[in-house]
Scaffold this active site. Structure first.
Site, PDB file in Angstrom:
ATOM      1  N   SER A 142       0.768  -1.066  -0.076  1.00  0.00           N
ATOM      2  CA  SER A 142       0.130   0.039   0.411  1.00  0.00           C
ATOM      3  C   SER A 142       0.620   1.297   0.102  1.00  0.00           C
ATOM      4  O   SER A 142       1.444   1.671  -0.928  1.00  0.00           O
ATOM      5  CB  SER A 142      -0.273  -0.177   1.027  1.00  0.00           C
ATOM      6  OG  SER A 142      -1.900   1.088   1.452  1.00  0.00           O
ATOM      7  N   THR A 143       0.812   2.299   0.961  1.00  0.00           N
ATOM      8  CA  THR A 143       1.264   3.576   0.683  1.00  0.00           C
ATOM      9  C   THR A 143       2.796   2.874   0.987  1.00  0.00           C
ATOM     10  O   THR A 143       3.514   2.484   1.904  1.00  0.00           O
ATOM     11  CB  THR A 143       0.921   3.802   2.056  1.00  0.00           C
ATOM     12  OG1 THR A 143      -0.333   3.824   2.238  1.00  0.00           O
ATOM     13  CG2 THR A 143       1.716   5.556   2.430  1.00  0.00           C
ATOM     14  N   HIS A 151      -2.290  -1.285  -3.099  1.00  0.00           N
ATOM     15  CA  HIS A 151      -3.816  -0.332  -3.198  1.00  0.00           C
ATOM     16  C   HIS A 151      -3.593   1.038  -3.734  1.00  0.00           C
ATOM     17  O   HIS A 151      -2.862   2.274  -3.474  1.00  0.00           O
ATOM     18  CB  HIS A 151      -4.104   0.296  -1.815  1.00  0.00           C
ATOM     19  CG  HIS A 151      -4.010  -0.917  -0.381  1.00  0.00           C
ATOM     20  ND1 HIS A 151      -4.074  -0.935   0.413  1.00  0.00           N
ATOM     21  CD2 HIS A 151      -4.812  -2.210  -1.090  1.00  0.00           C
ATOM     22  CE1 HIS A 151      -4.397  -1.852   1.070  1.00  0.00           C
ATOM     23  NE2 HIS A 151      -5.017  -2.729  -0.243  1.00  0.00           N
ATOM     24  N   MET A 182      -0.406   1.411   5.567  1.00  0.00           N
ATOM     25  CA  MET A 182      -0.821   1.630   6.494  1.00  0.00           C
ATOM     26  C   MET A 182      -1.988   0.335   6.595  1.00  0.00           C
ATOM     27  O   MET A 182      -2.407   0.195   5.785  1.00  0.00           O
ATOM     28  CB  MET A 182      -1.464   2.754   6.403  1.00  0.00           C
ATOM     29  CG  MET A 182      -2.180   3.022   7.502  1.00  0.00           C
ATOM     30  SD  MET A 182      -2.517   5.020   8.129  1.00  0.00           S
ATOM     31  CE  MET A 182      -4.212   4.912   6.009  1.00  0.00           C
ATOM     32  N   ASP A 236      -4.725  -4.751   6.396  1.00  0.00           N
ATOM     33  CA  ASP A 236      -4.629  -5.861   4.814  1.00  0.00           C
ATOM     34  C   ASP A 236      -4.227  -6.265   4.143  1.00  0.00           C
ATOM     35  O   ASP A 236      -2.107  -5.520   4.465  1.00  0.00           O
ATOM     36  CB  ASP A 236      -5.671  -4.795   3.802  1.00  0.00           C
ATOM     37  CG  ASP A 236      -6.485  -5.511   2.255  1.00  0.00           C
ATOM     38  OD1 ASP A 236      -5.997  -6.354   2.649  1.00  0.00           O
ATOM     39  OD2 ASP A 236      -5.522  -4.999   1.643  1.00  0.00           O
TER      40      ASP A 236
END
Length: 355
Positions: A178-179, A204, A297, A300
């Site tokens: 993600s991030t 993401h 973050m 997930d």
């Protein structure tokens, strides 16, 4: 506790008004200025430096990417890109991500004020997390408290059976991030030779951005990288990236693996969800798979990585030092899903061991 100081840079008066208003209304956040272009922002930075910059990319006098590069050279600062959701804009925004931006917030051309107002909670959470950035890694968001009920992967797929699949010569590598993941994925994938295991990826990212992201990676990698489509086969030398707004699931046909791109509810507030992909890999590939959870973050992928490990897959979590955000790997380790913890620069070599 000191307030988070935010500088908003956008040529739209409506965006400046709405974004500054929603941030100023949030506890612990102070909007130090909202200006129309980077040159005005530079003047403001001479007086005071913010904790977070909210930045548009297409502006007069100086574009957002040029401004971002100046910022990262002078004083690395968490930057949240606020970009129009268009195919053309996606390529520009991805350039900004490559230049060091750490998050994307999309805005439509029409209904802008209503959209931003309805997205206020998520927008504020993004800015709060960005303020706690790991600037050594050109960092972004860190974990924030949950703000709403969230679905698990059960909403899309039933759990995997607690047994390993029969071994085949086909191998699958599943990467979830993600991030900070755009930079992390580039580092891993560019290190792979043409002959590499087949890879499926959930990053993401908003709808319309994943196609441009995949194309960009394809241009710099020796392996082939593409946005996944229904019935794409997972083959050596190719990485398939889940499209924004869709879940990616693995499907097995005989000894071969394919992907399906499906609709479904948000899982862990994401679509695509890493948990959904990992669960499908656990069900279809079992011990033929390697699962890797990287910077991001939230949580997930943590449950899904444990499911993969429980059916005999090898599993890896990125270590804290090399993460932009140590949320997803930390939670996976906490739950016992990670067999090994490795720095980012060691992950490509582990992938090659799957051949």
């Amino acid at each position: 506790m000191n307030k988070i100081k935010v500088l908003v840079v956008d040529d739209s008066a409506v965006v400046r008004q709405v974004v500054a208003g929603m941030l100023a209304a949030a506890p612990g956040i102070e909007v130090m200025a909202a200006v129309a272009d980077p040159l005005l922002a530079i003047e403001r930075l001479r007086q005071q430096w913010p904790d977070v910059i909210v930045l548009d990319v297409e502006m007069p006098r100086m574009d957002g990417i040029t401004f971002l590069r100046k910022i990262m050279q002078e004083r690395p600062t968490p930057v949240v890109i606020c970009s129009t959701l268009t195919e053309k804009g996606a390529k520009t925004t991805l350039e900004a991500m490559a230049a060091g931006a750490v998050a994307i917030v999309t805005k439509p051309k029409l209904g802008l004020k209503q959209f931003l107002s309805e997205s206020a909670e998520e927008f504020v959470a993004t800015v709060r997390a960005a303020a706690r950035a790991n600037v050594r890694r050109l960092a972004a968001r860190v974990e924030a408290p949950p703000v709403a009920a969230k679905h698990s992967a059960d909403a899309v797929l039933p759990p995997a059976p607690a047994r390993a699949m029969t071994q085949t010569t086909e191998r699958v590598v599943a990467l979830g991030t993600s991030t900070g993941g755009t930079q992390a994925l580039e580092e891993v994938l560019t290190a792979l030779p043409r002959v590499s295991p087949g890879i499926v990826i959930v990053q993401h990212m908003p709808e319309k951005f994943t196609a441009a992201f995949a194309a960009r990676l394809d241009s710099v990698c020796r392996i082939s990288v593409k946005e996944a489509e229904n019935n794409d086969r997972v083959v050596p030398g190719r990485a398939l990236i889940a499209p924004g707004g869709k879940h990616l699931v693995l499907r097995r046909s005989g000894a071969q693996y394919f992907v399906d791109v499906i609709d479904g509810p948000l899982v862990n507030r994401h679509r695509p969800s890493v948990d959904v992909m990992f669960r499908s890999v656990a069900k279809c590939a079992g011990g033929n798979a390697l699962g890797v959870i990287m910077t991001g973050m939230g949580d997930d992928g943590a449950a899904g990585l444990l499911e993969m490990r429980n059916v005999g897959a090898r599993t890896i979590a990125q270590d804290e030092e090399s993460c932009v955000v140590y949320g997803m790997p930390k939670e996976a380790i906490k739950r016992g899903g990670a067999e090994r913890v490795l720095p980012l620069d060691a992950i490509a070599q582990e992938i090659l061991k799957q051949l």
